[in-house]
Design an enzyme around this catalytic site. Structure first.
Site, PDB file in Angstrom:
ATOM      1  N   ASP A  52       0.860  -1.170   0.000  1.00 24.00           N
ATOM      2  CA  ASP A  52       0.000   0.000   0.000  1.00 24.00           C
ATOM      3  C   ASP A  52       0.904   1.230   0.000  1.00 24.00           C
ATOM      4  OD1 ASP A  52      -2.444   1.552   0.418  1.00 24.00           O
ATOM      5  OD2 ASP A  52      -3.239  -0.294   1.299  1.00 24.00           O
ATOM      6  N   ASP A 160      -3.046   4.676  -2.406  1.00 24.98           N
ATOM      7  CA  ASP A 160      -4.131   5.246  -1.604  1.00 24.98           C
ATOM      8  C   ASP A 160      -4.555   6.629  -2.124  1.00 24.98           C
ATOM      9  OD1 ASP A 160      -5.557   4.824   1.031  1.00 24.98           O
ATOM     10  OD2 ASP A 160      -4.658   6.779   1.421  1.00 24.98           O
ATOM     11  N   GLU A 218      -6.234   3.857  -6.087  1.00 25.36           N
ATOM     12  CA  GLU A 218      -7.535   4.039  -5.431  1.00 25.36           C
ATOM     13  C   GLU A 218      -8.025   5.453  -5.733  1.00 25.36           C
ATOM     14  OE1 GLU A 218      -9.719   4.053  -1.109  1.00 25.36           O
ATOM     15  OE2 GLU A 218      -7.932   5.219  -1.525  1.00 25.36           O
ATOM     16  N   HIS A 290     -11.064  -3.134   3.031  1.00 19.84           N
ATOM     17  CA  HIS A 290     -11.082  -2.769   4.451  1.00 19.84           C
ATOM     18  C   HIS A 290     -11.942  -1.536   4.719  1.00 19.84           C
ATOM     19  CE1 HIS A 290      -8.210  -0.423   2.324  1.00 19.84           C
ATOM     20  NE2 HIS A 290      -8.219   0.466   3.310  1.00 19.84           N
ATOM     21  N   ASP A 291     -12.479  -0.901   3.683  1.00 22.28           N
ATOM     22  CA  ASP A 291     -13.329   0.288   3.862  1.00 22.28           C
ATOM     23  C   ASP A 291     -14.808   0.008   3.620  1.00 22.28           C
ATOM     24  OD1 ASP A 291     -11.090   1.937   4.322  1.00 22.28           O
ATOM     25  OD2 ASP A 291     -10.849   2.339   2.179  1.00 22.28           O
TER      26      ASP A 291
HETATM   27  C1  NOJ Z   1      -8.336   5.156   1.670  1.00 22.16           C
HETATM   28  C2  NOJ Z   1      -8.046   3.977   2.544  1.00 22.16           C
HETATM   29  O1  NOJ Z   1      -8.488   2.815   1.917  1.00 22.16           O
HETATM   30  C3  NOJ Z   1      -8.735   4.259   3.857  1.00 22.16           C
HETATM   31  O2  NOJ Z   1      -8.737   3.129   4.686  1.00 22.16           O
HETATM   32  C4  NOJ Z   1      -8.053   5.432   4.495  1.00 22.16           C
HETATM   33  O3  NOJ Z   1      -8.750   5.799   5.666  1.00 22.16           O
HETATM   34  C5  NOJ Z   1      -8.007   6.637   3.570  1.00 22.16           C
HETATM   35  N1  NOJ Z   1      -7.679   6.304   2.212  1.00 22.16           N
HETATM   36  C6  NOJ Z   1      -6.986   7.645   4.047  1.00 22.16           C
HETATM   37  O4  NOJ Z   1      -5.693   7.126   3.866  1.00 22.16           O
END
Ligand code: NOJ
Length: 520
Positions: A52, A160, A218, A290-291
């Site tokens: 990541d 990210d 992302e 994970h989100d």
């Molecule tokens: C996206 C990540 O997937 C998330 O978990 C994170 O809180 C935010 N970016 C900030 O880094």
């Protein structure tokens, strides 16, 4: 390929997405020696490992930020976004922030630093100051760190919120203060003016001349038109992006306002992305990470039909064109967690939202109800390995409670059961590896207006696939288009026994049934 969420040293304000040292491993997860051993073991198995890359922001405890905040004339001052109070106002006064942007984790996106009386920008938590990519020293420091990991042997990066790194340097107000991922200020930092330039520079400085790497960006808020530019191989930016439209399909007015899935909306969105990147570019495919709350609870059924629903959802996703991602436990059909009270949550986004909503008069019960459905913590309960204490995840105390359903849903049990969600996922992956139409075939959506059925065809050379899925807990009867061509063809994967003599002109799909026909 294995993608690891951040394992670097971190104060863990945002589950490791607040990094205080880019070139080490947090002791919570192990040591650099153990990391190297993991990497070697992954490579021995013919697999790859993707790290990541979190470079929109650092932790406020990163030495770069410690320097930057030390004084206004520190050489690293410009590495972050520092601004004085709004003209005519005193620092610290309500509304004196340099602009009205809201943090994605609630509250303003600016934090006043008493030391110098200036504010710094943080799109996420106040412990995640945004790096200033306008500064070429920042970019070079990041590229050098990226090369360092590649030299160590890692195989690429999941980047990210990488489409947030180029901001409109005027930092204009949004129309209203709005945090969250559909925020009003987003146009000022999403797919910003220099984003393609930065990614092309990164490609030249980091990836050019190296073979076999993978990059995925992302990108909240990314449009298809932009995604095509990011992933056009001729432009040398990224291999693919994570778009968000299909995981916002059940959001109401805000992120915290869940509404039921309308299947036709999901088909419209995913169908558009399939078509939009058909000629140029490439899709990533995901239900979970994970989100995101667990997909079987979200778009399926985590009660009586859990196993059928989990397999059906996997089938639909994996048969799309693009690169599928499986998030830990998805392959077991792991579910959302039965959170009882706010004390059960750990995620900063959830905790901040609860505090802010309740302090401005919302009913705590209602806020909690939304958190149960939406919270990222649903995906963050420990991996369920077996039916021993703490699901075999740890002999210590986990940072968040294990989902009590681990007695039934766990890797050990599913590996022993040939009919499990786990083995279904293995078969899906195998199908992709053995049947070129899965990876390369074109995509054509069927039944676009149907409220229960998700169906499509794929075609590559003389091979065709027909995917039929029922997204509901009720049987539904359909007439398969071109039924005569498909009648009697082989079913290559299914989650119910299939009777070859069924009449495809009058076919009843059972609750959460999903099956794939092949025609050669
Ligand atoms: C996206 C990540 O997937 C998330 O978990 C994170 O809180 C935010 N970016 C900030 O880094």
């Amino acid at each position: 390929m294995l993608w690891l969420s951040p394992i670097y040293p971190s104060p863990q304000d945002d589950a490791g997405y607040d990094i205080s040292d880019y070139r080490d491993i947090d002791p919570t997860f192990g040591s650099m020696e153990e990391f190297d051993a993991l990497l070697a073991a992954v490579h021995e198995r013919g697999m790859k490992l993707v790290m990541d890359l979190v470079v929109n922001h650092t932790s406020d405890e990163h030495p770069w930020f410690v320097e930057s905040r030390a004084s206004k004339d520190n050489p690293m001052r410009d590495w972050y976004w520092w601004r004085p109070a709004r003209e005519g106002m005193n620092a610290g006064d309500p509304g004196a922030e340099p602009n009205n942007w809201g943090s994605i984790f609630s509250g303003p996106a600016w934090e006043l630093d008493d030391n110098t009386g200036e504010y710094y920008l943080h799109l996420f938590s106040r412990k995640q100051p945004d790096l200033n990519w306008e500064n070429s020293e920042v970019r070079q420091a990041i590229y050098s760190m990226m090369r360092w990991w590649l030299d160590r042997g890692v195989d690429g990066y999941r980047m990210d919120v990488i489409n947030f790194i180029s901001k409109d340097t005027n930092l204009p107000n949004g129309h209203v203060r709005d945090g969250g991922l559909s925020g009003d200020a987003m146009p000022h930092f999403v797919d910003g003016p220099r984003i393609h330039e930065f990614l092309q520079e990164m490609h030249r400085e980091v990836f050019a001349g190296r073979e076999g790497l993978i990059t995925v960006g992302e990108m909240p808020g990314v449009t298809i038109e932009e995604a095509r530019l990011y992933t056009d191989p001729a432009r040398n930016e990224l291999d693919m992006v994570f778009q968000f439209e299909h995981v916002q399909v059940d959001h109401g007015a805000t992120f915290w306002d869940p509404r039921p899935l309308r299947l036709r909306d999901l088909k419209t969105i995913l169908g558009r992305w399939q078509a939009g990147l058909a000629e140029v570019g490439w899709n990533s495919l995901y239900w979970n990470n994970h989100d995101q709350p667990r997909v079987v609870s979200r778009f399926g059924d985590d009660g009586a039909h859990r196993v059928h629903a989990a397999k059906m959802l996997g089938t639909v996703l994996h048969l799309h064109r693009g690169t599928p991602y499986v998030y830990q436990g998805e392959e077991l059909g792991m579910t959302n967690a039965p959170f009882d009270s706010i004390e059960d949550f750990r995620d900063i986004q959830s905790l901040n939202h609860f505090a802010e909503a309740v302090s401005t008069g919302a009913d705590p019960k209602a806020v909690l109800a939304a958190l149960r459905v939406r919270s990222r913590d649903n995906a963050r309960t420990p991996m369920q390995w077996d039916d021993t204490e703490n699901a075999g995840f740890t002999t210590g105390t986990p940072w968040i409670a294990v989902n009590p359903n681990y007695k039934v849903i766990n890797a050990q049990a599913e590996m022993a059961d040939d009919d499990s969600v786990f083995h279904h996922y293995r078969r899906l992956i195998e199908l992709r590896h053995t049947e070129p139409v899965v990876a390369h075939g074109d995509f054509h959506m069927l039944f676009t207006d149907h409220d229960q059925v998700y169906a499509f065809t794929r075609r590559y050379g003389s091979t065709e696939l027909l995917v039929l899925a029922n997204f509901s807990g009720h049987p539904t009867t359909i007439e398969v288009p071109d039924a005569d061509r498909w009648q009697g063809t082989e079913v290559v994967i299914a989650n119910y026994p299939v009777d070859a003599t069924e009449n495809l002109r009058d076919l009843t799909l059972r609750p959460f049934e999903g099956r794939v026909y092949r025609l050669r």
